[in-house]
Design a protein around this motif. Structure first.
Motif, PDB file in Angstrom:
ATOM      1  N   UNK A  14    -130.717  50.819 -46.717  1.00 55.89           N
ATOM      2  CA  UNK A  14    -130.154  51.494 -45.554  1.00 55.89           C
ATOM      3  C   UNK A  14    -129.087  50.603 -44.965  1.00 55.89           C
ATOM      4  N   UNK A  15    -127.918  51.134 -44.821  1.00 56.25           N
ATOM      5  CA  UNK A  15    -126.817  50.346 -44.280  1.00 56.25           C
ATOM      6  C   UNK A  15    -126.614  50.687 -42.805  1.00 56.25           C
ATOM      7  N   UNK A  16    -126.282  49.700 -42.024  1.00 59.52           N
ATOM      8  CA  UNK A  16    -125.801  49.968 -40.689  1.00 59.52           C
ATOM      9  C   UNK A  16    -124.740  48.933 -40.354  1.00 59.52           C
ATOM     10  N   UNK A  17    -123.806  49.330 -39.520  1.00 59.12           N
ATOM     11  CA  UNK A  17    -122.677  48.473 -39.174  1.00 59.12           C
ATOM     12  C   UNK A  17    -122.853  47.960 -37.754  1.00 59.12           C
ATOM     13  N   UNK A  30    -118.426  49.831 -54.349  1.00 58.80           N
ATOM     14  CA  UNK A  30    -119.631  50.487 -54.820  1.00 58.80           C
ATOM     15  C   UNK A  30    -120.780  50.156 -53.893  1.00 58.80           C
ATOM     16  N   UNK A  31    -121.740  51.087 -53.745  1.00 62.48           N
ATOM     17  CA  UNK A  31    -122.922  50.758 -52.951  1.00 62.48           C
ATOM     18  C   UNK A  31    -123.614  49.531 -53.525  1.00 62.48           C
ATOM     19  N   UNK A  32    -124.304  48.833 -52.665  1.00 65.57           N
ATOM     20  CA  UNK A  32    -124.962  47.606 -53.094  1.00 65.57           C
ATOM     21  C   UNK A  32    -125.974  47.861 -54.206  1.00 65.57           C
ATOM     22  N   UNK A  33    -126.654  49.028 -54.149  1.00 72.56           N
ATOM     23  CA  UNK A  33    -127.615  49.337 -55.197  1.00 72.56           C
ATOM     24  C   UNK A  33    -126.942  49.321 -56.563  1.00 72.56           C
ATOM     25  N   UNK A  34    -125.735  49.890 -56.633  1.00 74.78           N
ATOM     26  CA  UNK A  34    -125.018  49.947 -57.905  1.00 74.78           C
ATOM     27  C   UNK A  34    -124.579  48.561 -58.347  1.00 74.78           C
ATOM     28  N   UNK A  35    -124.190  47.717 -57.402  1.00 74.89           N
ATOM     29  CA  UNK A  35    -123.790  46.356 -57.750  1.00 74.89           C
ATOM     30  C   UNK A  35    -124.968  45.578 -58.328  1.00 74.89           C
ATOM     31  N   UNK A  36    -126.127  45.747 -57.708  1.00 72.64           N
ATOM     32  CA  UNK A  36    -127.328  45.087 -58.216  1.00 72.64           C
ATOM     33  C   UNK A  36    -127.681  45.619 -59.596  1.00 72.64           C
ATOM     34  N   UNK A 100    -122.498  39.124 -56.818  1.00 70.48           N
ATOM     35  CA  UNK A 100    -122.356  40.351 -56.027  1.00 70.48           C
ATOM     36  C   UNK A 100    -121.449  40.046 -54.844  1.00 70.48           C
ATOM     37  N   UNK A 101    -120.246  40.594 -54.885  1.00 68.57           N
ATOM     38  CA  UNK A 101    -119.213  40.201 -53.926  1.00 68.57           C
ATOM     39  C   UNK A 101    -119.587  40.531 -52.492  1.00 68.57           C
ATOM     40  N   UNK A 102    -120.172  41.713 -52.254  1.00 70.61           N
ATOM     41  CA  UNK A 102    -120.496  42.085 -50.872  1.00 70.61           C
ATOM     42  C   UNK A 102    -121.526  41.137 -50.271  1.00 70.61           C
ATOM     43  N   UNK A 103    -122.424  40.612 -51.099  1.00 72.03           N
ATOM     44  CA  UNK A 103    -123.393  39.639 -50.595  1.00 72.03           C
ATOM     45  C   UNK A 103    -122.703  38.313 -50.320  1.00 72.03           C
ATOM     46  N   UNK A 112    -134.408  39.001 -53.574  1.00 67.74           N
ATOM     47  CA  UNK A 112    -135.439  38.603 -54.512  1.00 67.74           C
ATOM     48  C   UNK A 112    -135.952  39.782 -55.312  1.00 67.74           C
ATOM     49  N   UNK A 113    -136.978  39.538 -56.133  1.00 66.87           N
ATOM     50  CA  UNK A 113    -137.576  40.618 -56.909  1.00 66.87           C
ATOM     51  C   UNK A 113    -138.133  41.686 -55.980  1.00 66.87           C
ATOM     52  N   UNK A 114    -138.719  41.271 -54.862  1.00 67.21           N
ATOM     53  CA  UNK A 114    -139.002  42.198 -53.767  1.00 67.21           C
ATOM     54  C   UNK A 114    -137.689  42.305 -53.014  1.00 67.21           C
ATOM     55  N   UNK A 115    -136.985  43.402 -53.187  1.00 67.07           N
ATOM     56  CA  UNK A 115    -135.580  43.482 -52.780  1.00 67.07           C
ATOM     57  C   UNK A 115    -135.356  43.381 -51.280  1.00 67.07           C
ATOM     58  N   UNK A 116    -136.418  43.422 -50.478  1.00 71.16           N
ATOM     59  CA  UNK A 116    -136.248  43.258 -49.038  1.00 71.16           C
ATOM     60  C   UNK A 116    -136.261  41.796 -48.615  1.00 71.16           C
ATOM     61  N   UNK A 117    -136.444  40.875 -49.560  1.00 74.37           N
ATOM     62  CA  UNK A 117    -136.575  39.455 -49.227  1.00 74.37           C
ATOM     63  C   UNK A 117    -135.339  38.673 -49.658  1.00 74.37           C
ATOM     64  N   UNK A 118    -134.896  37.811 -48.757  1.00 81.61           N
ATOM     65  CA  UNK A 118    -133.769  36.925 -49.031  1.00 81.61           C
ATOM     66  C   UNK A 118    -134.153  35.508 -48.645  1.00 81.61           C
ATOM     67  N   UNK A 119    -133.659  34.557 -49.403  1.00 79.77           N
ATOM     68  CA  UNK A 119    -133.917  33.159 -49.051  1.00 79.77           C
ATOM     69  C   UNK A 119    -132.816  32.650 -48.126  1.00 79.77           C
ATOM     70  N   UNK A 120    -132.826  31.359 -47.902  1.00 82.37           N
ATOM     71  CA  UNK A 120    -132.033  30.767 -46.822  1.00 82.37           C
ATOM     72  C   UNK A 120    -130.601  30.428 -47.205  1.00 82.37           C
TER      73      UNK A 120
END
Length: 506
Positions: A14-17, A30-36, A100-103, A112-120
């Motif tokens: 879900x994107x929000x600005x 491209x949407x982030x899902x497609x980039x991944x 992934x350029x947008x990231x 991460x493998x659980x796509x809702x998790x990001x490291x530092x």
């Protein structure tokens, strides 16, 4: 930037600005899902190619170990959801960094493998990391070029010390599969079990012996290994601070647990062999061709090289020893350059439990990344005496190699720089080195930020003082950037070797 929220426990995005249209929004086609998904497809293709080459590997060949390491490095099955290989965060087209350029433009850390998790932190390059020695503290006169400094280790905060396996790169390779914000498997046994089911099992046994997978697996091993690692203190070799006390959740006999550890170590050593191989650490840049006498630098590159070794003071840390035909462009020490905080890190917003009850960052925006200092305070420091040194290393991060610093899939592809990805171009990095102490302070998002003023350092302690008022002109900054562009691997030349009288002197 592009704040991104993931529906916890799902692959939906879900994107929000939170601000006016940004560079990230304008550039993301491209949407982030497609980039991944595209990165996943690339990973699969490389793994399939590596597996297909197994019959061509000669028995007893020295190429078997790095070839096995490549298969492991590109295997998504070694993550809890079978969707994330080591390579996901370390792709060849970006010099084995995030692709992934947008990231890169926003939250910096890859999901991460659980796509809702990001490291530092931003994924550091795995290229040339294998040349870093096991971590040691130089406190004896003449022991190193620096006194009272740490040398070696992998990752930004030196957490992958390499002290047990004598290889920081192997130690790093053992961290990511278990880290909750990365590949998220719950137990080294899960990693070994997954490897035992892969088509390259036979080559693994050829390299390491037929008993590599001689383990009596419990009937529930697959069920256990389908659940993500939710132990917040699991962090060895990772980019999330914390001790390494991963619970051993797979019920094994002592002899089988010992075999798991041995095979897990062998996996790590194979990945380290791949990362140290010419395919990853190739010394194949234009600069290497220049040193070999098969390429010439442009006028701008030559001026930049002279500045690099002179007024710009780059060589103070990114060493280029005279006569060394394969310089690493790092002294493998640490520094605090006073990089400003990056408010766009996803990590700051991971304050609540996800669908599995895991909380990445309970401190939220109050969290301050102290780098090596936090590592030295942790149980992973390996030497009790090091804990007392922590205040002297707050804010310090490992000096990374400059090799492949400009490698990208296309000229306008945006990479992120420094541990927190605050900078989005080499020009910005060089301008910071040049003007950190010459320009006034300003708040983040100030109209002049990054050009005529800089925000305060995230960590004001232990600031490096061998920069950052260099007096370079804008044109000279551009020349340094031009030279850095010569350090990307994959350069091809058709020139014949130069005569001895015209070869570069250093």
């Amino acid at each position: 930037m592009l704040p991104i929220i993931f529906a916890a426990g799902t692959g939906d995005f879900l994107y929000f600005l939170s601000c006016a249209p940004s560079a990230a929004q304008e550039r993301e086609s491209k949407p982030l899902q497609e980039s991944i998904a595209e990165v996943e497809r690339q990973v699969d293709a490389i793994e399939e190619e590596a597996i297909a080459a197994i019959p061509s590997l000669l028995a007893g060949s020295s190429q078997q170990l790095p070839a096995l390491g490549k298969m492991l490095f590109f295997d998504k099955n070694l993550s809890v959801n079978r969707n994330e290989a080591c390579a996901f965060c370390h792709m060849p087209q970006t010099g084995f960094q995030g692709a992934i350029e947008s990231i890169n433009l926003g939250g910096v850390a890859q999901p991460g493998s659980v796509r809702s998790r990001f490291s530092l932190r931003k994924p550091p390059s795995t290229a040339y990391a294998a040349f870093s020695p096991p971590l040691f503290y130089a406190d004896k006169p003449g022991e190193a070029k620096c006194s009272h400094c740490f040398i070696g280790g992998n990752f930004w905060d030196l957490r992958a010390t390499g002290l047990r396996l004598r290889s920081p790169t192997a130690m790093q390779a053992q961290g990511s599969p278990l880290n909750p914000t990365e590949m998220a498997l719950r137990d080294p046994a899960c990693v070994v079990h997954r490897i035992s089911q892969r088509p390259y099992r036979k080559i693994f046994e050829t390299v390491w012996g037929p008993r590599s997978f001689g383990i009596a697996w419990p009937s529930d091993v697959e069920t256990i290994c389908k659940e993500p690692n939710n132990a917040p203190a699991t962090a060895i070799g990772s980019e999330t601070p914390g001790p390494n006390n991963t619970p051993l959740v797979v019920d094994l006999r002592p002899e089988d647990r010992a075999r798991v550890q041995s095979t897990f170590d062998q996996m790590a050593e194979a990945i380290a062999a791949y990362e140290g191989s010419p395919e990853v650490s190739g010394f194949s840049s234009k600069f290497d061709a220049f040193l070999a006498g098969t390429a010439q630098l442009t006028d701008a590159e030559r001026r930049g090289y002279e500045l690099f070794n002179g007024q710009a003071k780059c060589k103070d840390c990114h060493v280029d020893p005279p006569g060394d035909r394969h310089p690493l462009f790092t002294d493998n020490t640490t520094a605090n350059l006073g990089v400003p905080r990056n408010p766009d890190l996803f990590f700051y917003h991971e304050t609540g439990p996800d669908a599995f009850g895991y909380v990445s960052n309970p401190q939220g925006e109050a969290f301050v990344d102290k780098g090596v200092g936090d590592f030295l305070r942790s149980p992973e420091a390996a030497n009790e005496a090091w804990k007392a040194l922590a205040p002297h290393f707050d804010g310090r991060m490992r000096v990374m190699t400059l090799r492949n610093v400009d490698k990208r899939p296309r000229p306008d592809f945006v990479k992120a720089y420094m541990h927190n990805g605050y900078f989005k171009s080499l020009k910005a990095v060089v301008h910071f080195y040049n003007t950190r102490d010459a320009l006034p302070r300003c708040e983040g998002k100030d109209p002049g930020e990054g050009v005529s003023c800089w925000p305060a350092p995230e960590n004001p302690e232990n600031l490096s003082t061998n920069c950052c008022n260099l007096g370079l002109s804008n044109a000279q900054e551009d020349d340094v950037v031009a030279f850095l562009g010569t350090l990307s691997d994959g350069y091809e030349t058709t020139m014949s070797p130069l005569s001895p009288s015209t070869r570069p002197g250093r």
